[in-house]
Design an enzyme around this catalytic site. Structure first.
Site, PDB file in Angstrom:
ATOM      1  N   CYS A   1      52.021  77.487  17.288  1.00  0.00           N
ATOM      2  CA  CYS A   1      53.219  78.058  17.906  1.00  0.00           C
ATOM      3  C   CYS A   1      53.459  79.510  17.494  1.00  0.00           C
ATOM      4  O   CYS A   1      54.328  80.171  18.054  1.00  0.00           O
ATOM      5  CB  CYS A   1      54.434  77.208  17.556  1.00  0.00           C
ATOM      6  SG  CYS A   1      54.213  75.491  18.034  1.00  0.00           S
TER       7      CYS A   1
ATOM      8  N   HIS B   1      60.668  81.249  17.855  1.00  0.00           N
ATOM      9  CA  HIS B   1      59.965  80.123  18.474  1.00  0.00           C
ATOM     10  C   HIS B   1      60.965  78.980  18.693  1.00  0.00           C
ATOM     11  O   HIS B   1      61.771  78.665  17.816  1.00  0.00           O
ATOM     12  CB  HIS B   1      58.814  79.673  17.569  1.00  0.00           C
ATOM     13  CG  HIS B   1      58.228  78.377  17.990  1.00  0.00           C
ATOM     14  ND1 HIS B   1      57.815  78.137  19.289  1.00  0.00           N
ATOM     15  CD2 HIS B   1      57.998  77.219  17.301  1.00  0.00           C
ATOM     16  CE1 HIS B   1      57.365  76.899  19.375  1.00  0.00           C
ATOM     17  NE2 HIS B   1      57.468  76.323  18.188  1.00  0.00           N
TER      18      HIS B   1
ATOM     19  N   ASN C   1      59.678  72.422  23.302  1.00  0.00           N
ATOM     20  CA  ASN C   1      58.800  73.276  22.505  1.00  0.00           C
ATOM     21  C   ASN C   1      57.512  73.522  23.298  1.00  0.00           C
ATOM     22  O   ASN C   1      56.733  72.595  23.512  1.00  0.00           O
ATOM     23  CB  ASN C   1      58.519  72.550  21.177  1.00  0.00           C
ATOM     24  CG  ASN C   1      57.592  73.328  20.260  1.00  0.00           C
ATOM     25  OD1 ASN C   1      56.928  74.264  20.681  1.00  0.00           O
ATOM     26  ND2 ASN C   1      57.537  72.923  19.010  1.00  0.00           N
TER      27      ASN C   1
HETATM   28  N1  COA Z   1      64.243  58.498  19.936  1.00  0.00           N
HETATM   29  C1  COA Z   1      64.950  57.663  19.156  1.00  0.00           C
HETATM   30  N2  COA Z   1      64.652  57.466  17.854  1.00  0.00           N
HETATM   31  C2  COA Z   1      63.646  58.160  17.343  1.00  0.00           C
HETATM   32  C3  COA Z   1      62.867  59.046  18.097  1.00  0.00           C
HETATM   33  C4  COA Z   1      63.198  59.191  19.460  1.00  0.00           C
HETATM   34  N3  COA Z   1      62.540  60.041  20.276  1.00  0.00           N
HETATM   35  N4  COA Z   1      61.916  59.582  17.318  1.00  0.00           N
HETATM   36  C5  COA Z   1      62.071  59.069  16.108  1.00  0.00           C
HETATM   37  N5  COA Z   1      63.097  58.198  16.110  1.00  0.00           N
HETATM   38  C6  COA Z   1      63.610  57.423  14.995  1.00  0.00           C
HETATM   39  C7  COA Z   1      62.572  57.156  13.943  1.00  0.00           C
HETATM   40  O1  COA Z   1      61.829  56.018  14.245  1.00  0.00           O
HETATM   41  C8  COA Z   1      63.398  56.990  12.710  1.00  0.00           C
HETATM   42  O2  COA Z   1      63.941  55.683  12.719  1.00  0.00           O
HETATM   43  P1  COA Z   1      64.172  54.869  11.346  1.00  0.00           P
HETATM   44  O3  COA Z   1      65.139  55.698  10.557  1.00  0.00           O
HETATM   45  O4  COA Z   1      64.707  53.582  11.826  1.00  0.00           O
HETATM   46  O5  COA Z   1      62.836  54.809  10.704  1.00  0.00           O
HETATM   47  C9  COA Z   1      64.532  57.926  12.941  1.00  0.00           C
HETATM   48  O6  COA Z   1      64.604  58.177  14.364  1.00  0.00           O
HETATM   49  C10 COA Z   1      64.368  59.262  12.227  1.00  0.00           C
HETATM   50  O7  COA Z   1      65.553  59.932  12.461  1.00  0.00           O
HETATM   51  P2  COA Z   1      65.983  61.140  11.592  1.00  0.00           P
HETATM   52  O8  COA Z   1      65.697  60.896  10.151  1.00  0.00           O
HETATM   53  O9  COA Z   1      67.387  61.513  11.954  1.00  0.00           O
HETATM   54  O10 COA Z   1      64.999  62.243  12.114  1.00  0.00           O
HETATM   55  P3  COA Z   1      64.992  63.712  11.659  1.00  0.00           P
HETATM   56  O11 COA Z   1      66.348  64.199  11.351  1.00  0.00           O
HETATM   57  O12 COA Z   1      63.908  63.902  10.623  1.00  0.00           O
HETATM   58  O13 COA Z   1      64.520  64.452  12.976  1.00  0.00           O
HETATM   59  C11 COA Z   1      62.753  65.600  14.029  1.00  0.00           C
HETATM   60  C12 COA Z   1      63.229  64.260  13.455  1.00  0.00           C
HETATM   61  C13 COA Z   1      61.316  65.413  14.530  1.00  0.00           C
HETATM   62  C14 COA Z   1      63.641  65.978  15.184  1.00  0.00           C
HETATM   63  C15 COA Z   1      62.807  66.667  12.892  1.00  0.00           C
HETATM   64  O14 COA Z   1      62.119  66.216  11.769  1.00  0.00           O
HETATM   65  C16 COA Z   1      62.241  67.982  13.320  1.00  0.00           C
HETATM   66  O15 COA Z   1      62.770  68.634  14.180  1.00  0.00           O
HETATM   67  N6  COA Z   1      61.147  68.439  12.674  1.00  0.00           N
HETATM   68  C17 COA Z   1      60.508  69.668  13.038  1.00  0.00           C
HETATM   69  C18 COA Z   1      59.592  69.385  14.183  1.00  0.00           C
HETATM   70  C19 COA Z   1      59.139  70.638  14.862  1.00  0.00           C
HETATM   71  O16 COA Z   1      59.925  71.462  15.183  1.00  0.00           O
HETATM   72  N7  COA Z   1      57.826  70.717  15.093  1.00  0.00           N
HETATM   73  C20 COA Z   1      57.225  71.747  15.787  1.00  0.00           C
HETATM   74  C21 COA Z   1      57.128  72.971  14.957  1.00  0.00           C
HETATM   75  S1  COA Z   1      56.176  74.155  15.765  1.00  0.00           S
END
Ligand code: COA
Length: 319
Positions: A109, A246, A276
């Site tokens: 990215c 980004h 993204n």
């Molecule tokens: N819909 C519903 N539930 C979902 C889901 C979806 N699309 N994806 C994951 N979950 C669930 C998981 O299974 C997990 O459930 P559990 O707690 O029962 O195990 C839970 O949601 C995790 O939630 P949470 O802890 O609130 O997630 P988070 O705050 O870590 O957010 C991201 C997850 C991916 C949004 C976050 O980590 C993020 O934005 N990371 C950076 C990713 C990024 O930007 N990558 C590209 C960079 S170039």
């Protein structure tokens, strides 16, 4: 270096969070509150080359540079249609830019920032005058659509800029990489398999991400990179009109704004509509912000990218 013109292209199919919720165990509420994303453009009959060429043509036509004057094409992508030839060579062929040297850059990215830095370095040799730099992705084909934690985040699109050696808009550029952290966001290529070493038939690999790790990396690295770029440019953070980051996640952008002590209004976004789009996100955003008349001559703007590698880049531009 001077940015002469920009262009972008997005696939026509728009997929909402509710559309996804009908196909997998997710919800608009989960995606919106965790990321800010509402819709994304998903390729159906489009290809990476097709949208790249569309974006390139728009930038090129607006630049008034003739095709014979184009001597460099750099495409940032992790989702080209072919492993080889490169996307840049495909774009070159479609444009008929016979004089150009064309190659791809893979920096996830951060790719558009790396393409910009590379064009600038080529310009400094004195042998290149006009470059087409791009970020173009069809990430939808790289997703495991049964993995709701990644597939809801990404989209497809392409952005381009025609840049010229005649100008001094680029006040500073900062780039960095941390390969040791790279496995936090990955998509495996084929394994070595040949007459002398065979592996059992393998399936295509898809994007795998440790979301919390990537999140921590982004909120730690981006403010530091932007701070370093501002220091190198001798520009105060308050002098910056817009920060074009980004577009991965609204919470990352909010955190960076807070760390820099800047109002969120200075951080335009398109992740709500595009998700993204990896290397395409910064140039697509730049194109829309510029066309909306939000950037005027003399404005200082920051571009910043971060992502797979892990990699990051930030620069200060005086328009
Ligand atoms: N819909 C519903 N539930 C979902 C889901 C979806 N699309 N994806 C994951 N979950 C669930 C998981 O299974 C997990 O459930 P559990 O707690 O029962 O195990 C839970 O949601 C995790 O939630 P949470 O802890 O609130 O997630 P988070 O705050 O870590 O957010 C991201 C997850 C991916 C949004 C976050 O980590 C993020 O934005 N990371 C950076 C990713 C990024 O930007 N990558 C590209 C960079 S170039």
């Amino acid at each position: 270096m001077k940015i002469l013109a920009t262009g972008s292209a997005l696939p026509k199919k728009v997929v909402s969070n509710d559309d996804l919720a009908k196909m997998m165990d997710t919800s608009d509420e989960w995606i919106r509150t965790r990321t800010g994303i509402r819709t994304r453009h998903i390729a159906t009959d489009e290809t990476t080359t097709g949208i790249a060429v569309e974006a390139a043509k728009k930038a090129f036509q607006a630049s008034k540079v003739s095709i014979d004057e184009l001597d460099l094409i750099i495409c940032a992508t992790v989702s080209s249609d072919y492993i080889y030839p490169t996307l840049a060579c495909e774009v070159q062929a479609a444009l008929g830019a016979k004089r150009a040297t064309a190659f791809d850059i893979g920096a996830g990215c951060s790719g558009f920032l790396f393409a910009l830095a590379t064009a600038d370095a080529y310009f400094r040799t004195g042998r290149y005058k006009n470059a087409l730099i791009m970020g173009a992705e069809t990430l939808s084909k790289m997703m495991d659509w049964s993995d709701r934690s990644t597939c809801v985040l990404f989209g497809d699109g392409a952005g381009a800029a025609v840049v010229s050696a005649e100008g001094d808009q680029l006040l500073s550029m900062v780039q960095g990489s941390d390969g040791a952290g790279g496995m936090a966001l990955k998509c495996k290529n084929r394994s070595v398999s040949n007459l002398f070493h065979q592996v059992a038939a393998e399936h295509y690999s898809y994007t795998e991400m440790n979301g919390p790790e990537v999140y921590k990396f982004a909120v730690r690295t981006v403010p530091n990179a932007v701070g370093e770029a501002l220091e190198k440019a001798d520009v105060k953070v308050d002098e910056v009109k817009l920060f074009l980051l980004h577009q991965a996640n609204m919470r990352i952008i909010e955190s960076v704004a807070k760390r820099l002590g800047q109002p969120l209004e200075k951080f335009p976004t398109n992740l709500q509509e595009c998700g993204n789009i990896s290397a395409a996100s910064v140039p697509v955003l730049l194109d829309s912000v510029y066309k909306e008349g939000k950037i005027c001559k003399g404005d200082k703007i920051v571009l910043a990218g971060f992502g797979a590698g892990l990699t990051w880049g930030a620069c200060v531009i005086e328009w």
